[in-house]
Structures are given as C-alpha cells and as structure tokens.
Motif scaffolding. Sequence first.
Motif, PDB file in Angstrom:
ATOM      1  N   TRP A 141       0.821  -1.209   0.000  1.00  0.00           N
ATOM      2  CA  TRP A 141       0.000   0.000   0.000  1.00  0.00           C
ATOM      3  C   TRP A 141       0.853   1.256   0.000  1.00  0.00           C
ATOM      4  N   HIS A 326       3.699   4.065 -10.199  1.00  0.00           N
ATOM      5  CA  HIS A 326       2.645   3.248  -9.592  1.00  0.00           C
ATOM      6  C   HIS A 326       1.268   3.653 -10.119  1.00  0.00           C
ATOM      7  N   PHE A 327       0.987   4.963 -10.098  1.00  0.00           N
ATOM      8  CA  PHE A 327      -0.313   5.445 -10.567  1.00  0.00           C
ATOM      9  C   PHE A 327      -0.450   5.303 -12.080  1.00  0.00           C
ATOM     10  N   THR A 329       0.827   2.918 -13.970  1.00  0.00           N
ATOM     11  CA  THR A 329       0.484   1.521 -14.229  1.00  0.00           C
ATOM     12  C   THR A 329      -0.967   1.229 -13.856  1.00  0.00           C
ATOM     13  N   LYS A 330      -1.381   1.758 -12.709  1.00  0.00           N
ATOM     14  CA  LYS A 330      -2.743   1.524 -12.218  1.00  0.00           C
ATOM     15  C   LYS A 330      -3.792   2.034 -13.205  1.00  0.00           C
ATOM     16  N   GLU A 333      -3.805   0.375 -16.794  1.00  0.00           N
ATOM     17  CA  GLU A 333      -4.484  -0.931 -16.787  1.00  0.00           C
ATOM     18  C   GLU A 333      -5.993  -0.761 -16.708  1.00  0.00           C
ATOM     19  N   SER A 334      -6.456   0.125 -15.811  1.00  0.00           N
ATOM     20  CA  SER A 334      -7.902   0.286 -15.636  1.00  0.00           C
ATOM     21  C   SER A 334      -8.565   0.890 -16.879  1.00  0.00           C
ATOM     22  N   GLU A 363      -2.069  11.535  -7.480  1.00  0.00           N
ATOM     23  CA  GLU A 363      -2.851  10.473  -8.111  1.00  0.00           C
ATOM     24  C   GLU A 363      -3.855  11.048  -9.102  1.00  0.00           C
ATOM     25  N   GLU A 367      -4.004  10.412 -13.123  1.00  0.00           N
ATOM     26  CA  GLU A 367      -5.228   9.871 -13.717  1.00  0.00           C
ATOM     27  C   GLU A 367      -5.703  10.755 -14.864  1.00  0.00           C
TER      28      GLU A 367
END
Length: 449
Positions: A141, A326-327, A329-330, A333-334, A363, A367
């Motif tokens: 986390w 990290h963000f 990649t997140k 993917e989404s 973040e 995004e």
Amino acid sequence: MNPARILIVEDETISRENLQHVLEKEGYETVAVENGSLAYEELAQGEFDLVLTDLRMQQIDGLQVLARAKELQPDIEVIVITGYATVASAVEAMQKGAYHYLAKPYKIEEVRILVRKALEKRWLRQEVSQLKRQVQQGFPWLVGKSTKMLALEETIRQIAPTDCTVLIQGETGTGKELVAKAVHHLSNRAEKRFLAINCGSFTAELLANELFGHEREAFTGARGIKRGLLEAANGGTLFLDEIGDMPPVMQVKLLRVLQEKTFLRVGGTEELPVDVRIIAASNKDLKQEVDLGTFRQDLFFRLNVITLYVPPLVERRDDIPLLCQHFLTKFAESQKKRVEGISPEVMTILMNYEYPGNVRELENIIERAVTLSTGPIIEIGHLSPDLQKHQYHVQRHRKKEFHTLEENERDYIEWVLAQVEGNKTKAAEILGIDRVSLWRKLKRFDLEP
C-alpha cells in the motif's frame, strides 16, 4: 478467477449425483467418488477448495477423509454430511477442523449457502496470507523508499503485532487510511474485518447509529435490529478517520468503549462486549485541539498510545517518481491504455510542485494525464493548465512567511472554491472530502457567503 474445485465423497449413488448436479449448476467444478479410498487418490493427485464427505462409509469413513484432506491440503475446507448425526461425532468432526457438520435430510438451499460460506472463508484466508507475504517483502500500500517512509514502515512492523491503540497524524491526502490498513494486515487481527468511517461526515445522532447500531423501534422507521460498525468489526480493526471532527457527545461515548470494552446499541439497555482495535486518524494537531478545548484530553490520552506521523509529499520528494509509475500503471491498466512513461519535462514539473493535496493530488494528476493521453508517453499538454504554466497557487512559503496548517487549509479551500466558481460539490470532490465535511470547514473558517 477459476471456478472452485469441490470433491464429493458419498457412497449413495442418488445423493452423490444430486450433489454433483446442484454444485455444477452453481458453476463449481466437481469430482464425485463413492468411497474414501478413491477420495485419498483424488486428494493426492490434485488440489481442491472444498470437500463434501459422507460420515459413515465402508473401510475409510468421513472423519478419516477429513483428516487426510487436512494433512495433504491444510487450507482446504471440509463439510461432513451424515444421516446418523450425534453430538459426539459432530464435536469430533469440528475438533478435527471440519467447517460444518450437516445432518440428513438437508435442504438443497442449505447446501448452497454452506458451500458458498466455506469457500468465502478459504478465499479470505488465502487473500490475507498473500497480503502478509507482500507486506513482509515490502508494503503493497505504501509506495516509497525515502528515509521517512522506510522509518514509518519499520515502526508499523514493530507496533502492528501489539494490540495498542494507534493515532495516525498527517495532512489530508497523505495516505493515513493506507497506513491503518498496513497496521491491520500485519496484526493478529488480519483475518478479521477492517472497517473505516469518516467521523466528520455525520451528525452525532447518525454517527452513534453507524458505530453502535440500533434496537428495533429505537426511533421512527427502525423496524429491525441493526448491527453497528463496532459489532461488525468485532475481533478486527475499526478505523476512525478525521476523529478531530467527532462531535463532543460522541467523544464521551467512544471513551467509554475504550475504557469498558462494552457499548449500548441506540435504544438498547443491554451492554454488549466488544473486542476491536481502534486506529484513529486526524489532519489536525489533536494536542492543540485539546488546548483549545475542542477535543477531550482523556480521549486524546487513550488514543495517543502510539502515534504515527505520515509525512506530506513535499517531505518525501524522492518518492515522487515511484508514485508516478505506480499510478501510471494503475490507470493505464484500468483504462486499457498503453501508457508507459512520463516525459522529462513533465517529471521536472512534478518534482518541483508543492502538492497541497499530497499523494491524493498526485494520483489525480496522473489519472487526468492518462485519460487525456493518446500515446505511450505523458506530455506537458496532458497536464492541467495551472501545472503547464507553473501556476502552483501554494501558500506554504508565500512571501517567505511561515503559515500554520490551518491557514494553508483555509487558503487552499478558498482558492479551490474560486476555481470552480463556488460549486461546493465539485470543490468537495477536488478536496477529497464530502459535502458535510466541506460545510463544516467553511463554517469554521468563516468562508460561507
């Protein structure tokens, strides 16, 4: 997720075929055998999530199948079924690790429910084990390798196995709830529930109802008994976010829970015992709130057994590239996009930005950039106009003066409201809080028109 594999051990052909039909109709993969010897062979050859076994069988009975299943596959769940139910055999089955002891004749719906609950228990245990392994290797986390974050992670590892109350302090958006989850998943309560509530989002009455639940007819519309979060989290962890905004009357009630380990449902007269670890968090300096008389000193002392400080992003700039990746990649993917990197110009801007909204703001920035991107690299044009112009609107060091956190918070809220032309719903979304919390802050800072 692959369908669960279930082994059915039943010497009665009709019962065996009925169980197999019902479970396959539910989407499970089944293997059905007629005796314990064949069950031994299946258990040795492949993995199963669940075993349904008859108790009385020739040569090898259900209790022996149970013992063999647990020996070969320790995490497997086993339901023992019998037409000759006795207290002694039920006790023996449960002592040997059976999930449930089911007497014949049974209802098909009863089997469906038992199977679903047994599989949920197994999957939850596997998830917790996986999280523990991840935490031991590195916190899944908490992204960051800066000195302050490594020190925080080490402290979490030290205090998590204890059962002491924890107070987490840090600015809005620093990740206080993630720290609380890390403490929970490293504790002895990891297999129980972690529940969270924002104390600043409710009036005293609603907060009492959420935490303690209510009895039937406790108030108009209360048609049945409702379990509160304290009951639901029993054996686990309850995270009280923004506890500095908890109404005074609720501070008294929480103090009693911490002292007595009991509580009353709303409208109830019977004290109920509770075993729950409390982790609280606040973006306020609670010691200062005690001095101002807005927070109870005795409650502060109860909460402040161990204090964890989550640093703002400006105090851990070395972690910004890791967080960005990290963000990236997140959200790639989404959103099912092939976005792989960030241009040097964008990274320079991100490394020098002040982040009044901390990690949550970063973040949101990533995004937005991923959403607007049309290629594999995040470019300056994918950033907001303010970031593109280097107009950071940060108050921390304006005119080289020092400002309190409260002054910075007031100025930032005022600026956000100006940017959205007074739209409180949009402002609350940007700030990462709900409308009730925003309304409280506007009232406290005298920003209401």
